[in-house]
Design an enzyme around this catalytic site. Sequence first.
Site: not given
Length: 906
Positions: A9, A96, A98, A100, A327, A329, A374
């Site tokens: 990203e 990532d 997740d 998103e 990470y 989040r 995670h």
Amino acid sequence: MAHKLVIVESPAKARTIGGYLGQGYVVESSIGHIRDLPNSAADTPAKIKDKPWGRLAVDVDNGFEPYYVVPRDKKSHISKLKGLLKDADELYLATDEDREGEAIAWHLLDELKPKNIPVKRMVFHEITKAAILEAAENPRELAMDLVEAQETRRILDRLYGYEVSPVLWKKVMSGLSAGRVQSVATRLVVDREQERMAFKVASYWDLEGTFDAGSKHEQRMFPAKLHSVDDKRVARGSDFGQDGVLKAGAEGKVVHLDRPRAEALVSALEDTTYDVRSVEAKPYRRSPYPPFRTTTLQQEASRKLGMSASVTMSVAQRLYENGYITYMRTDSTTLSGTAVNAARSQVRELYGAEYLPDAPRTYTSKVKNAQEAHEAIRPAGESFRTPAQTGLTGEQFRLYELIWMRTVASQMKDAVGQSVTIRLGGAAATGEDVVFSATGRVITFHGFLKAYVEGTDEGKATDDQETRLPQLAEGDSVAAASVTANGHETKPPSRYTEATLIKELEEREIGRPSTYASIIGTILNRGYVYKKGTALVPAWLAFSVIRLLTEHFPRQIDYTFTARMEDVLDEIAAGRKDRSTELAEFYFGTGDVEGLKTLVDGLGDIDARELATFPVGGPDSGINLRVGRYGPYLETAGGPDDGDGAGVRANVPDDLPPDELTLEKAKELLANPAGEEIDLGAHPETGLRIVAKNGRFGPYVTELLPEDAPKSAKPRTGSLFKSMSLDSVSLEDAVKLLSLPRVVGEDPESGDEITAQNGRYGPYLKKGSDSRSLTSEDQLFTITLDEALRIYAQPKQRGRAAAAPPLKELGNDPVSGQPVVVKSGRFGEYVTDGEYNATLRKDDTVEDLTLERAAELLAERRARGPAKKAAKKGAKKAAKKSTAKKSTTKKTAAKKTTKKAAAKKS
């Protein structure tokens, strides 16, 4: 030459990962999302503009199919990625892990359309060499259920925002916007303020004593509070309700002391001797706190470091991208075996084997639907770097240190000790039997508290706090050294801070941990909420918005419904529910449940004036607060809009919280509305008339200049002290206020002048650029040079910090060629290339900001030319000299610009 293309990203992450993968890999960033639903009419393609759903860019009649577009600032970057893909023999989507990140990976795949090459999904939770190499060796398939869940969230938010916002424009104020979760967060803040406004204070008294255990005890003196009178417990604050009276369950069980009775009891206890009625000792044990997850990190960084949620996440993002932490989040508290071993190793090295439990500690998340894929937030790597070993500075160092301490402490032994409660009894002269209670805590082994103590809200005692009591036994006699009566008042519910609002959202299961920072940032940026210190205060505008939503969109603003939508998204992510079915129920409704579209279409007439009207001091007071186009104002009954023109209006100061607008305060503001002047008399020295006024930022005094005064002359002004009011301010008070700032004296060492001034945040001293706070406004007139020098001799406790590091690095600006960074300033986040600064717009966020968008903002700023600066002495002479050179300079600049443009083109 063929290569493996890896797409992440952010540019910072790409640089770090590229260094680990080495030759044979090309690592490039997508710079956030590469496509999205169109954000404006200009971005909406012509082929869907005429569709009934064109405004939404979601085909609500065909399975809620979204229509995505590549933003203008991303088109050149997509071309770059397609060019790199042509020479690639493998594509790794390494965003990532997740929802998103999964969605970004899918959008990349759908937009790039790779042909005849394998596509692999590469995931990792920390950016270390070992983790990256392992992720490259063990890719997986794209998880389309996660993509479906993210798309559903995006479409839900689009439907809510695009259908409800126009209602706010028409009925509250133009330019407003509504958000599915942000509106609920705003409602929480408004509801809490309404609780404070409805709160009625209750007063109660108790007795506090200092007791003497005798000379044989090392800990001789100790405090105790009155516990009961004639076997009835003395009332505490928790025994009173919001209405200021004792709760139903407390009546008959507690004794409510008022001042006369408390003081009479003190007199009756003057000759009383006390004996120890009971000694109750209990073992004290406190286990370590679990490692950080997103919300607990945000809360603790707010309490201990004073960081907002958005700053915390921005700093954590940089720590993650540069390989310092895992990470950030996550709603998991689990640690990998590698992390547990690393933490235990550091416990042994730094604190000793006696602080290490026999077996590793394991933690399970209490968060519903926690994504256990995670880990918790922890230092990266197979062995942890201590904060001193990282070389970090500023905010990054402080946040890393917090994460490191919490992680290490999570693998340490319990803190143990003993809690003791002593009850002392005696008979008053009136015959009443009184019992005092003393509590103490001694920690005999600190365990994990050696490494880390969690912060607390509202001044509560911390886990490592100790209170020692003498070793007393039942039947021992003690004497009272002193007994005093103390009055107390109940307090309204505390306003939310960022930390407590995040905690509340999580407990109500509203939103996701990764969204809380942006939720709070959004309600602050939209002006629905503002900060007073660390407290979140709702603006009156928010009261109007929430009133409309609760009256006409009750289901969509309901806390339980919003939480249930998170369950629905989790079910979609797990593949157990269908996206189209859930969206149809939300938008069109089912059976007896009205959908959003039905509500919007059937709103009917809404009285906008009623929405914006709030009675002050009850409906019969005759005074209303109205939310107007230019801010809130007060109006008496029979106002100009009611036809007779007899009403009186007065502005409400911007910084006056809603719960402080009492009926008395409203009458004060109406008695002296903004613009009206109270003549206080002539200044004894200048002869100028001095008047008192009520301004936008509160009451103040000012002098009236004569009509022939030069235009450049400015009247002296001074804000009234908190202890003053317009009704009582005198000419003498006004002369004093106008004399500020006052010269206190000169520093004998530096020669700098020290002045006493009153500012927005209270009274302070100023010496050059060094300022120090004063404790009271009266000190402005009384402080001496010696006292001021003593204050400056002390280390500065709080003040302007060193320049904060950039929030984000974006790359070099295509025009200036200079590095572009995102910084946090006095008026919010902005981008800068060192020469020009451009403030971020409302829709821009630090996390999603791209180089292209930053370059666009800087180009707009650059087109407006340099900022105008105040004229200084000698400016006119300089201007005259520069006039002669002007034409030459223009020609030279034009040549340079042409050369630069030619060079860039070639």
